[in-house]
Design an enzyme around this catalytic site. Structure first.
Site, mmCIF file in Angstrom:
data_model
loop_
_atom_site.group_PDB
_atom_site.id
_atom_site.type_symbol
_atom_site.label_atom_id
_atom_site.label_comp_id
_atom_site.label_asym_id
_atom_site.label_seq_id
_atom_site.Cartn_x
_atom_site.Cartn_y
_atom_site.Cartn_z
ATOM 1 C CB THR A 70 -6.381 8.916 0.596
ATOM 2 O OG1 THR A 70 -5.393 8.802 1.678
ATOM 3 C CG2 THR A 70 -6.159 8.033 -0.484
ATOM 4 C CE1 TYR A 89 -8.889 7.063 7.025
ATOM 5 C CE2 TYR A 89 -9.942 5.998 5.055
ATOM 6 C CZ TYR A 89 -8.748 6.663 5.710
ATOM 7 O OH TYR A 89 -7.866 6.854 4.860
ATOM 8 C CG HIS A 147 -2.021 0.812 1.072
ATOM 9 N ND1 HIS A 147 -2.347 1.678 0.174
ATOM 10 C CD2 HIS A 147 -3.431 0.587 1.318
ATOM 11 C CE1 HIS A 147 -3.459 2.231 0.455
ATOM 12 N NE2 HIS A 147 -4.251 1.550 0.942
#
Length: 785
Positions: A602, A589, A473
């Site tokens: 993000t 979230y 990630h």
């Protein structure tokens, strides 16, 4: 040893008669062609750098400006207002250069400077235009005159054929919100989660922070924003991802699934052949910048493409304090794992990319290879699945020299990693629901040692022809890899295809050198560390509870008829489902992107709001339908506002995170920031939209749809929910939690989500019979057996 001999370009033997030199023609040819391929790539990079560097103009426009200036000079007019003459005065005097020649050179220099100034002006104008975001807050379907003019100007200044990275220099920098706005929005977001006493205490902490330390931290942050292209991204990558010392498997890595209903071929090697070839076709387009710049769907607004640079040839390197992301310019091979063995498979031969049939042939060679794993090799990948510090120490101690270093370098420098799995996965058998859950867990963690979790991505090919992807990630977010995955799935099935027997099309060159098995010398103490890392990873994997399901009673088509945002509708359903299960609300979230800005990644949308909690309490309290409908629309409108604020740089959480990082650098404590950053996200959600809709024909071929992807739970006592809206009548959900928490159950939460979706549509739809008819009207799809 045949492969080793082929790799040697020349051999020599010392004899009484002198030196006997033997050249390998094949090896020298390979070296020559590899060099040619490398130089071609360099030339393409240089060409694209020039084109991108002068964007939104084009290199040919320089010639136009030069000719225009020379033409005006020929008519005895001076467009430079004396500047050309000034340049001519200061030119180095040359005996061989006539006065007329000096005038021409001066005109060319002036034209070049004028051209560069025009480029700078156009880029500055485009940057200012892309900083305009009011269009996003206008009512859907009603565009103001200002916005219409703005769209026309963006089209004019955007040029005709931008390359992938053409817009990078014109994207605006991420703005730093004011402390006052961030604190106000934060307090508003936590109000439904706190009682009056807690809220009053938090309000005092916030006010104290805002009036004292906050302004000092903000000053440093503004200074960074002036200097850096993005004040968040580098710290986000380092402190959120790379400094984490817990396993990245489950906790950070995520996965993507194959087609839901069909498998293009049941032959494992053939599926790998087409798919691997498709990945390298995408990489070729990426290197040549032939991919179209990503845009917000339905608009001319470009998105930042910086994350695309590290898709291939990238790995995460473990460190004792922090990891690093290493990227290489090129790699002509992949590493394949099968039954405990690692193979290096070259995908370029004599300077050309191997055909799908040739890659299938090579993969089949690996599948048929009877050689056993080396001692300690079989579960070596568990080091990447366990805690980071033991892996970093083991890497330094056991893999920093000799044969182990060479083999590890081979893995880390590969274009990507491939696993040939002996299991069968996908939606199949008598219990397709349970098979999807097993499929998700297999992609998320596998056996904990048969994936290389540090690589930018690992592609898994199963025995029955199914495939999937597991991604690290830190280097990029899911939409970037999803773009590659969509292209690969579409190219594999719709462009390359298979023959009647299920094999890849084309011929095979039987003289291809065999894939090379990597060699290892694993010491007993290293084996012990591998076993310890595997135990940690296995415990983590066993604790993950997963539920994947495809909701097909209705989809975005029905939701849009109710004049509601599909994403807002799903978020309200998740809030309702959580409240029904736990009897309370939680910090939620939802991932939003900030790629409207340079190097943007993000931002968080806090989906649990005062408006959503008021709606849910009214609905569950039995209030009248009209009251509930009104509160629902207020809640979804608030959600859409928060989403737009997050996308346009006015979010809460990245700003607070950066303020916290600055406070740590300065060595000061903030009770407010410490409490904010320690709050758990018990409901972490993300949508994975299809970006390249043109690649798939969902209406005529609804079976060719991916099931989307998912991730592990963020909190030990919470849920991770990923969803993918497909076509007009399908929403796929991926739900994760932990078995060790007695309060969570992925399957029960899935049932709550289904019921919440039905109840919300029932509330909004004037004709409740339509929902039941939708499923009957859906096209029938062919399912795997």
């Amino acid at each position: 040893m045949a492969e080793a001999h082929q790799a040697v370009a020349f051999q020599f033997t010392v004899t009484p008669d002198g030196i006997d030199l033997q050249l390998s023609h094949q090896a020298l040819t390979e070296i020559y062609l590899s060099g040619m391929r490398s130089w071609k790539k360099r030339i393409v990079r240089i060409k694209n750098s020039v084109i991108t560097g002068v964007y939104p103009a084009s290199p040919s426009s320089w010639l136009f400006v030069v000719i225009a200036i020379l033409a005006t000079m020929y008519t005895r007019s001076d467009p430079s207002m004396g500047l050309i003459a000034k340049i001519q005065e200061h030119l180095p005097v040359s005996q061989s250069m006539s006065t007329q020649c000096q005038a021409v050179v001066s005109a060319v220099l002036f034209s070049t400077m004028l051209w560069l100034m025009l480029i700078f002006t156009m880029r500055l104008c485009l940057k200012q235009l892309l900083s305009y975001h009011r269009w996003m807050f206008e009512q859907h379907g009603k565009m103001s005159t200002t916005t219409k003019i703005w769209v026309a100007l963006v089209r004019i200044f955007s040029g005709r054929k931008p390359l992938l990275y053409s817009y990078q220099g014109s994207l605006p920098n991420l703005p730093v919100p004011t402390i006052k706005d961030t604190v106000k929005r934060y307090l508003e977001s936590v109000r439904p989660l706190m009682d009056d006493k807690e809220y009053e205490r938090m309000t005092k902490l916030a006010a104290e922070f805002e009036s004292s330390l906050g302004n000092r931290l903000q000053w440093y942050l503004k200074l960074k924003a002036l200097w850096a292209s993005n004040y968040v991204s580098d710290w986000w990558e380092e402190y959120v991802y790379l400094r984490g010392r817990s396993p990245i498997m489950v906790n950070s890595n995520y996965y993507g699934m194959d087609f839901l209903y069909v498998t293009p071929t049941p032959i494992q090697a053939a599926r790998a052949g087409n798919s691997i070839h498709s990945f390298f076709l995408y990489r070729r387009k990426l290197n040549k910048e032939e991919l179209k710049p990503s845009r917000i769907p339905g608009t001319v607004i470009p998105l930042c493409a910086a994350q695309c640079e590290r898709i291939f040839n990238t790995t995460r390197i473990p460190g004792e304090e922090t990891d690093t992301v290493q990227h290489w310019q090129d790699s002509d091979y992949i590493v394949v794992y099968h039954r405990g063995r690692y193979f290096r498979l070259r995908v370029y031969q004599a300077g050309r990319l191997l055909s799908p049939r040739e890659i299938e042939f090579q993969i089949q060679r690996i599948l048929d290879d009877p050689s056993p794993p080396s001692k300690g090799e079989a579960k070596l990948g568990a080091l990447t699945a366990g805690d980071r510090v033991p892996w970093a120490k083991a890497r330094t101690k056991y893999f920093s020299s000799g044969i182990n270093k060479r083999s590890l370098d081979c893995i880390e420098k590969a274009a990507f990693f491939v696993t040939l799995d002996d299991e069968e996965q996908g939606m199949m058998g008598d219990d397709p629901a349970a098979s999807l859950d097993r499929y998700a867990k297999s992609l998320l963690h596998g056996k904990c040692y048969d994936r290389w979790f540090d690589k930018s991505f690992t592609v898994v090919y199963y025995k029955n022809g199914k495939n999937g992807i597991n991604a690290e990630h830190s280097w990029a977010d899911a939409p970037v890899l999803a773009h590659v995955w969509e292209y690969t799935l579409a190219t594999d099935s719709f462009q390359l295809g298979y023959n009647a027997e299920g094999h890849c099309k084309g011929d095979v060159d039987p003289s291809l050198p065999r894939p090379v098995k990597l060699s290892w010398e694993i010491l007993p103490e290293c084996e012990e560390q591998i076993a310890q890392s595997l135990a940690v990873a296995q415990a983590l994997a066993d604790d993950v509870d997963f539920h994947v399901f495809s909701f097909q009673e209705f989809g975005k088509g029905k939701v849009k008829k109710c004049r509601v945002s599909p994403d807002g509708f799903i978020q309200m359903a998740l809030q309702l489902a959580y409240f029904r299960e736990r009897g309370t609300f939680c910090l939620t979230y939802e991932a939003s992107m900030t790629r409207l800005f340079r190097e943007g990644r993000t931002e968080t949308v806090r989906s649990c709001t005062n408006e959503s909690s008021a709606f849910i309490r009214a609905l569950e309290g039995g209030e009248a339908a009209d009251v509930c409908k009104h509160l629902f629309r207020v809640a979804t409108e608030k959600h859409q506002l928060l989403y737009r604020l997050a996308m346009t740089g006015a979010g809460i959480d990245r700003h607070l995170f950066c303020l916290y990082v600055v406070s740590k650098y300065l060595g000061v404590e903030s009770p407010f920031l410490k409490e904010v950053l320690s709050e758990p996200w018990r409901l972490s959600t993300s949508q994975t939209p299809i970006q390249q809709v043109e690649l798939f024909d969902i209406d005529n071929h609804p079976e060719y749809v991916s099931c989307g992807g998912g991730f592990g739970p963020v909190a030990d006592d919470g849920y991770g929910v990923s969803y993918c809206v497909l076509g007009e009548n399908m929403i796929n959900f991926h739900i994760s939690c932990k078995h060790s928490c007695p309060d969570t159950d992925a399957h029960k939460f899935g049932d709550q989500i289904r019921q919440a979706l039905r109840d919300l549509l029932k509330l909004l739809s004037p004709s409740q019979t339509e929902a039941s008819k939708t499923e009957e009207s859906q096209p029938k799809v062919k399912k795997d057996q």
